[in-house]
Design an enzyme around this catalytic site. Structure first.
Site, PDB file in Angstrom:
ATOM      1  CB  CYS A   1      -6.742   2.707  -0.821  1.00  0.00           C
ATOM      2  SG  CYS A   1      -6.861   1.031  -0.216  1.00  0.00           S
TER       3      CYS A   1
ATOM      4  CG  ASP B   1      -2.758   0.732  -2.860  1.00  0.00           C
ATOM      5  OD1 ASP B   1      -1.593   1.169  -2.762  1.00  0.00           O
ATOM      6  OD2 ASP B   1      -3.586   0.790  -1.922  1.00  0.00           O
TER       7      ASP B   1
ATOM      8  CG  HIS C   1      -9.993   0.860   1.979  1.00  0.00           C
ATOM      9  ND1 HIS C   1      -8.965   1.761   2.062  1.00  0.00           N
ATOM     10  CD2 HIS C   1     -11.094   1.533   2.381  1.00  0.00           C
ATOM     11  CE1 HIS C   1      -9.418   2.924   2.484  1.00  0.00           C
ATOM     12  NE2 HIS C   1     -10.716   2.808   2.687  1.00  0.00           N
TER      13      HIS C   1
ATOM     14  CG  ASP D   1      -2.011   1.021   1.179  1.00  0.00           C
ATOM     15  OD1 ASP D   1      -1.900   1.970   0.378  1.00  0.00           O
ATOM     16  OD2 ASP D   1      -2.991   0.896   1.919  1.00  0.00           O
TER      17      ASP D   1
END
Length: 492
Positions: free
Chosen positions: A78, A284, A128, A38
């Site tokens: 994200c 991402d 998420h 991430d």
């Protein structure tokens, strides 16, 4: 005599069983391990040339992988990235262009797609995509076909992060630093799958190196003395001191990732399944870290630091241990069409991304190929970069259009730090026109007229608060109605 005959018969049977098991193993579809970091920028790795990075395991993986050097996140933040990955569609199709939105259950989720192709599925880490609150329990019917499940919607408290598993809504916590704990769980999952009839598809979704950076393991932070950290030339001198503190934790998180991936690769070898396992390593989106004067922690910017991501595919059955750098660009909706094409698996008709598998299987490049990425609504990154845009990446150039017209054009080979905007140079007027035409060709293909942000907010019936964002919330109530989610502040 009878004893000898029975013994001979059983030996024949065992030989036959062994032969059949070996044949089944050879015909078994490969396992898939998809690793998502991430906020890891493409440049922040040793093999990418970052002088600060200590990533020997990823460097070695890159040497044995297809390395897409021009990979971009379709929307560098994200939830939109994850929605595009899970659906094979662009954010303008699904409406998933803000953080904390709920991916509609009508979408054909990737876990279901893989299950339909004969895979056992697993997901560990950050999700998420559920939109019911960052600490909310996600029941099985909202897990998009993933069977094994140790997941949090979103949690960046890396030394005390939560997860849910099974059918229980009991909040559990990873032991210690979660990157290490999640990796151990992935290793155990792989061991439990050895010898089973079905191949497995495992998604390992880390929260790091996303901020907070100071929470990285202290022993790893010591590997990055502030006086030794080198920041790129496109970072203003006035920001350097503060950014070195952020960078120290960022690179320590990256090193922890590298250690974890090294452990994962070792387990594959020890379990004897390395040769028949596809490994994908990516992120991402990236991290600006002060580049071009944009604050640390920012993403969603059209520039390389935010938009470009690492993207490695290792599949020994196809390329052995011979790595190859690939110039052909790739964007998020292309990923699983390309993987399915490589593995000769059916590609869902709903997917909008391109199958680029010929680049892998045919040892070739696709000339003049361009891929699309975008931002539909402002996110508060500050300065002149806080605007809607549509952009394309080719093997050489980055071209960006704002609502006002052509905005940015960079020669990424001669100007990798993107410090010379050619869109403002009259001598490049023809190139700007060619790139703009190529951009509109892609926008027309996916039915995007490039409207102002409010048009998309109204189209999907989103309800922004008066200040245009909602605060970060851990109470599970930050979206009371996930089917009509509100605009978020883009903090993850």
């Amino acid at each position: 005599m009878k004893c000898f005959m029975y013994r001979k018969m059983w030996c024949s049977i065992l030989i036959c069983i062994a032969f059949c098991c070996n044949a089944l193993a050879q015909n078994k579809k490969p396992n898939i391990i998809y690793i998502i970091a991430d906020q890891l920028r493409a440049s922040a790795l040793g093999y990418a040339g970052d002088p600060n990075a200590n990533t020997p395991n990823l460097d070695q993986l890159a040497q044995k992988s297809f390395n897409f050097k021009n990979a971009v996140s379709v929307m560098p933040v994200c939830t939109p990235y994850r929605a595009a990955l899970m659906t094979g569609k662009y954010p303008t199709t699904t409406g998933m262009f803000l953080n904390d939105l709920h991916l509609p259950l009508s979408e054909y989720g990737l876990g279901d797609v893989l299950a339909d192709r004969g895979y056992t599925t697993a997901y560990i880490g950050k999700w998420h995509l559920d939109g019911h609150g960052r600490h909310s329990f996600i029941p099985p019917d909202r897990r998009r076909g993933f069977e094994y499940w140790k997941v949090a919607e979103c949690d960046h408290n890396y030394n005390h992060s939560h997860y849910y598993t099974g059918d229980s809504d009991e909040k559990l916590y990873w032991e210690g630093y979660d990157t290490y704990a999640q990796t151990r769980d992935a290793q155990q999952y792989m061991a439990d799958q050895v010898g089973k009839e079905k191949p497995f598809a495992l998604f390992l979704s880390f929260g790091t190196p996303h901020f907070p950076h100071h929470t990285a393991p202290e022993e790893l932070k010591q590997h990055y003395p502030l006086e030794d950290i080198v920041l790129p030339e496109n970072v203003p001198e006035s920001m350097v001191d503060g950014l070195k503190i952020e960078a120290q934790g960022y690179y320590a998180h990256c090193e922890a990732l590298d250690i974890s991936i090294g452990n994962l690769l070792s387990s594959l070898e020890e379990l004897g399944i390395s040769e028949n396992t596809v490994i994908v390593f990516t992120s991402d989106h990236g991290e600006m870290m002060g580049a071009h004067g944009v604050r640390a922690k920012a993403k969603q910017v059209a520039l390389a630091e935010a938009a470009r991501v690492p993207f490695l595919i290792r599949y020994p059955e196809l390329n052995g241990n011979a790595g190859r750098t690939i110039e052909t660009p790739i964007t998020t909706p292309d990923i699983f069409p390309t993987l399915f094409g490589m593995l000769d698996l059916p590609i869902p008709a709903t997917y909008e991304g391109d199958d680029l598998s010929e680049v892998l299987t045919g040892n070739k490049e696709i000339k003049n190929h361009a891929v699309l990425y975008m931002k539909l609504a402002p996110w508060g990154v500050g300065g002149s970069y806080d605007r809607e845009y549509r952009a394309i990446k080719t093997s050489r150039h980055t071209y960006v259009r704002s609502l006002d017209g052509p905005w940015l054009l960079f020669d990424d080979i001669n100007d990798p730090l993107q410090m010379n905007n050619l869109a403002e140079n009259p001598s490049h007027k023809k190139l700007v026109g060619e790139m703009d035409k190529q951009l509109w060709k892609l926008l027309n293909k996916f039915g995007d007229d490039f409207k102002p942000a409010q048009w998309y907010i109204d189209r999907w019936n989103l309800k922004p608060a008066s200040h245009g964002s909602i605060p970060y919330s851990n109470d599970g109530k930050d979206q009371e109605n996930p089917q009509s989610p509100r605009l978020t502040n883009g903090t993850s």
